[in-house]
Scaffold this active site. Structure first.
Site, PDB file in Angstrom:
ATOM      1  N   ASN A  93       0.725  -1.390  -0.133  1.00 49.93           N
ATOM      2  CA  ASN A  93      -0.001  -0.049  -0.028  1.00 49.93           C
ATOM      3  C   ASN A  93       0.915   0.975   0.130  1.00 49.93           C
ATOM      4  O   ASN A  93       0.829   1.959   0.890  1.00 49.93           O
ATOM      5  CB  ASN A  93      -0.872  -0.162   1.088  1.00 49.93           C
ATOM      6  CG  ASN A  93      -0.430  -0.280   2.698  1.00 49.93           C
ATOM      7  OD1 ASN A  93       0.731  -0.748   2.627  1.00 49.93           O
ATOM      8  ND2 ASN A  93      -1.172   0.234   3.688  1.00 49.93           N
ATOM      9  N   ASP A 150      -3.139  -5.633   1.382  1.00 50.61           N
ATOM     10  CA  ASP A 150      -3.049  -5.221   2.650  1.00 50.61           C
ATOM     11  C   ASP A 150      -3.420  -3.909   2.926  1.00 50.61           C
ATOM     12  O   ASP A 150      -2.962  -2.777   2.240  1.00 50.61           O
ATOM     13  CB  ASP A 150      -1.654  -5.669   3.614  1.00 50.61           C
ATOM     14  CG  ASP A 150      -1.943  -5.419   4.985  1.00 50.61           C
ATOM     15  OD1 ASP A 150      -2.770  -6.178   5.721  1.00 50.61           O
ATOM     16  OD2 ASP A 150      -1.149  -4.668   5.424  1.00 50.61           O
ATOM     17  N   HIS A 177      -5.912  -9.293   4.320  1.00 52.69           N
ATOM     18  CA  HIS A 177      -6.209  -8.078   5.450  1.00 52.69           C
ATOM     19  C   HIS A 177      -7.922  -8.646   5.671  1.00 52.69           C
ATOM     20  O   HIS A 177      -8.794  -8.242   4.880  1.00 52.69           O
ATOM     21  CB  HIS A 177      -6.255  -6.817   5.064  1.00 52.69           C
ATOM     22  CG  HIS A 177      -6.891  -5.709   5.796  1.00 52.69           C
ATOM     23  ND1 HIS A 177      -5.919  -4.930   6.749  1.00 52.69           N
ATOM     24  CD2 HIS A 177      -8.016  -5.557   6.309  1.00 52.69           C
ATOM     25  CE1 HIS A 177      -6.748  -4.317   7.504  1.00 52.69           C
ATOM     26  NE2 HIS A 177      -7.945  -4.517   7.445  1.00 52.69           N
ATOM     27  N   ASP A 305       3.667  -5.822  11.578  1.00 54.71           N
ATOM     28  CA  ASP A 305       2.884  -4.774  10.954  1.00 54.71           C
ATOM     29  C   ASP A 305       3.207  -3.425  10.938  1.00 54.71           C
ATOM     30  O   ASP A 305       2.587  -2.527  11.427  1.00 54.71           O
ATOM     31  CB  ASP A 305       1.221  -5.025  11.246  1.00 54.71           C
ATOM     32  CG  ASP A 305       0.180  -4.021  10.346  1.00 54.71           C
ATOM     33  OD1 ASP A 305       0.746  -3.871   9.296  1.00 54.71           O
ATOM     34  OD2 ASP A 305      -1.074  -4.034  10.730  1.00 54.71           O
TER      35      ASP A 305
END
Length: 426
Positions: A93, A150, A177, A305
């Site tokens: 992303n 994600d 996700h 993450d």
């Protein structure tokens, strides 16, 4: 160079007495006791720290290209090295998103000279819009190790079916996700008693579980490999556990903060936005389930993450703050506290979650701690007390719930790609 006084921990070593490791041209040449350095060798004394094959975080956000004010590939790798990671897999992303081969190759080229290996994860769909499959085979040839949208789920079931069929052909996982957006939005924290007291819209655990159930069924139907990103609820762990018993090709990971913190912290910390992430912090029952899943093998890997945000982005009202925290620098201390110090997992079992399983999931070469192989090593301890002060943050951003906290156990260095990085506290 000669690395003195380390205690090896790996699949081929039980924790034993200290040894020395001789490295020449990036290769482990000798492992033994009381090795003597020759005149040309630099000597580094690790004073009884442990050494393992290099750790990997399979879920980070390096933000480059497009969001360099939050993080860059270089600063993200500095944070990774400080946390003990010699490899990371970065999510797509970015801007532009990692949905074409040229972006994959831009990232790998940018990371070539760094001590940390960077493995790009390509998009499942073009521009992460969830509409049409991206050029997955081309990206894999360019170096992508998995595919994910994600930050958003692959919402369309037919698109996910096609992605999983591609995954079985390409031999790579689809990392989803897991979130039913219609159930979860506009949630700002876990739906429950705390959210009700605070007057905040909540995201229920079932929003995660419904999507996981769908993906497990699609993986069973297609034979593809589904990897559940940042699992966070007891129900989700139960679903993955049962799917594995059935032989379905499903794996999963858990972030360190999800087996440490609960949603009560948001109330205790008076809406501190560094406790806002997605999936949100859940309940103590969920935290306990994460630990149980790690112990019984349902959860394959520990990840972070790692999601940097600039100070001005986080210093707003709770409902307006973006989700995400940095985690690379603190993951070992949390794992040490919650898993090793409590005797839930021993060091070899922890290394399985940090060294072996992440690479197995992504079909990557696994480093070894033996003579004749390239040195890819993490040096760490379990007893050193230290403070995660702003000065010790290597990330470009400082959005951590552990900022200024006293922690126990840290990574003291890594060796990879011929480079020794020593982590000095500031």
């Amino acid at each position: 160079m000669l690395l003195k006084n380390v205690k090896p921990v790996s699949n081929s070593h039980k924790v034993t007495d200290t040894v020395d490791i001789r490295i020449k041209k990036g290769v482990i040449k000798e492992i033994g006791s009381s090795l003597e350095a020759d005149k040309k060798e630099k000597v580094h004394d690790f004073k009884g720290a442990y050494v393992s094959p290099g750790w990997m975080d399979m879920h980070v956000h390096l933000r480059e290209p497009g969001f360099e004010h939050k993080e860059t590939i270089t600063t993200g790798c500095e944070a990774a090295a400080f946390g003990g990671f010699t490899a990371v897999a970065c999510m797509p992303n970015t801007k532009p998103a990692i949905h074409t081969r040229d972006v994959v190759e831009f990232i790998t080229k940018k990371a070539e000279s760094l001590a940390v290996d960077v493995h790009p994860i390509g998009c499942v769909t073009k521009e992460r819009k969830g509409e049409s499959i991206a050029e997955m085979a081309d990206m894999k040839e360019g170096g992508a190790v998995a595919f994910s949208d994600d930050g958003d789920p692959v919402y369309n079931s037919q698109v996910m079916r096609i992605a999983l069929e591609y995954s079985s052909m390409l031999g790579v996982p689809i990392i989803n996700h897991e979130e039913d957006l219609d159930l979860s939005r506009p949630g700002h924290m876990n739906e429950g008693k705390v959210a009700t007291r605070l007057g905040l819209d909540g995201t229920p655990g079932i929003a995660e579980e419904v999507m996981i159930a769908r993906d497990i069924m699609l993986a069973e139907y297609t034979g593809g490999h589904i990897h559940v990103a940042h699992i966070s609820t007891k129900g989700a762990v139960d679903l993955v556990r049962e799917a594995k018993k059935k032989g379905i090709n499903v794996t999963t990971e858990v972030c360190a903060h999800h087996f440490d913190l609960t949603d009560e912290e948001i109330e205790k910390q008076k809406f501190n936005t560094n406790f806002k992430m997605h999936p949100p912090l859940r309940t103590q029952e969920d935290v306990d389930a994460m630990i149980e899943g790690l112990v019984d093998g349902t959860i394959d890997a520990i990840c972070t993450d790692h999601a940097p945000h600039a100070i001005e982005e986080k210093e707003v009202e709770f409902i307006y703050a973006p989700n995400g925290i940095i985690g690379l620098e603190t993951a070992w201390s949390i794992s040490n506290k919650r898993l090793f110090q409590t005797k839930k997992l021993n060091l070899q079992q922890l290394m399985d979650k940090l060294v072996y399983k992440p690479r197995e999931v992504l079909n990557l070469e696994i480093p070894e701690l033996k003579e004749g192989v390239k040195a890819n090593l993490t040096f760490f301890n379990t007893d050193e007390e230290w403070t995660f002060s702003p000065q010790n943050v290597r990330s470009k951003s400082k959005n951590s719930p552990y900022l200024n906290e006293k922690l126990q156990g840290r990574a003291v260095g890594i060796f990879n790609k011929g480079q020794l990085v020593l982590n000095e506290l500031r």
